[in-house]
Write a protein that holds these residues in place. Structure first.
Motif, PDB file in Angstrom:
ATOM      1  N   ARG A 108       0.849  -1.185   0.000  1.00 17.79           N
ATOM      2  CA  ARG A 108       0.000   0.000   0.000  1.00 17.79           C
ATOM      3  C   ARG A 108       0.883   1.232   0.000  1.00 17.79           C
ATOM      4  O   ARG A 108       1.827   1.336   0.798  1.00 17.79           O
ATOM      5  N   SER A 130       3.616   0.469   2.917  1.00 13.54           N
ATOM      6  CA  SER A 130       3.385  -0.556   3.927  1.00 13.54           C
ATOM      7  C   SER A 130       3.031  -1.864   3.243  1.00 13.54           C
ATOM      8  O   SER A 130       2.595  -1.878   2.091  1.00 13.54           O
ATOM      9  N   GLY A 131       3.262  -2.956   3.951  1.00 14.26           N
ATOM     10  CA  GLY A 131       2.836  -4.263   3.455  1.00 14.26           C
ATOM     11  C   GLY A 131       3.817  -4.952   2.543  1.00 14.26           C
ATOM     12  O   GLY A 131       3.487  -5.995   1.977  1.00 14.26           O
ATOM     13  N   ASN A 155      10.418   3.724   5.320  1.00 11.28           N
ATOM     14  CA  ASN A 155       9.576   3.212   4.226  1.00 11.28           C
ATOM     15  C   ASN A 155       8.895   4.350   3.462  1.00 11.28           C
ATOM     16  O   ASN A 155       7.699   4.266   3.136  1.00 11.28           O
ATOM     17  N   THR A 156       9.655   5.380   3.185  1.00 11.91           N
ATOM     18  CA  THR A 156       9.078   6.577   2.585  1.00 11.91           C
ATOM     19  C   THR A 156       9.961   7.098   1.454  1.00 11.91           C
ATOM     20  O   THR A 156      11.186   7.101   1.576  1.00 11.91           O
TER      21      THR A 156
END
Length: 124
Positions: free
Chosen positions: A3, A25-26, A77-78
């Motif tokens: 996501r 995410s994920g 995570n960005t």
């Protein structure tokens, strides 16, 4: 399932700046090549910038060189898109995308996952 959620868009005057963020995410973020694309009303979605898994390789489309910078923080995570010296023609919905192959690419079809987009409007 991966996501991607973009944020940071808004209304800004010409010459101003915005910083877009895309939180993932994920999935395994550090293994993905990441890209930013944009789509203006009535136009095709077009490539803006891409970055490799480690962040060591980046590539911007010609019309944003010197103004936009893509970067990433794998610990968060960005992926980011710093946009400076904005012009009215930069007005569009901006999308981030993830490529499981990990290769930075300007080709839209290479990307496996897409965010929902964030609106950027630049007034003259």
């Amino acid at each position: 399932q991966v996501r991607l959620v973009e944020s940071g868009g808004g209304l800004v005057q010409a010459g101003g700046s915005l910083r877009l963020s895309c939180a993932a995410s994920g999935g395994s973020f550090s293994s993905y090549g990441m890209g930013w694309f944009r789509q203006a009303p009535g136009k095709e979605r077009e490539f803006v910038a891409t970055i490799s898994r480690s962040g060591s390789t980046t590539y911007n489309v010609r019309f944003v060189k010197g103004r936009f910078t893509i970067s990433r923080d794998n610990a968060k995570n960005t992926v980011y898109l710093q946009m400076n010296s904005l012009k009215p023609e930069d007005t569009a919905v901006y999308y981030c995308a993830a490529d499981q192959g990990g290769i930075p690419s300007p080709i839209r079809g290479r990307y496996d996952y897409w965010g929902q987009g964030t609106q950027v409007t630049v007034s003259s």
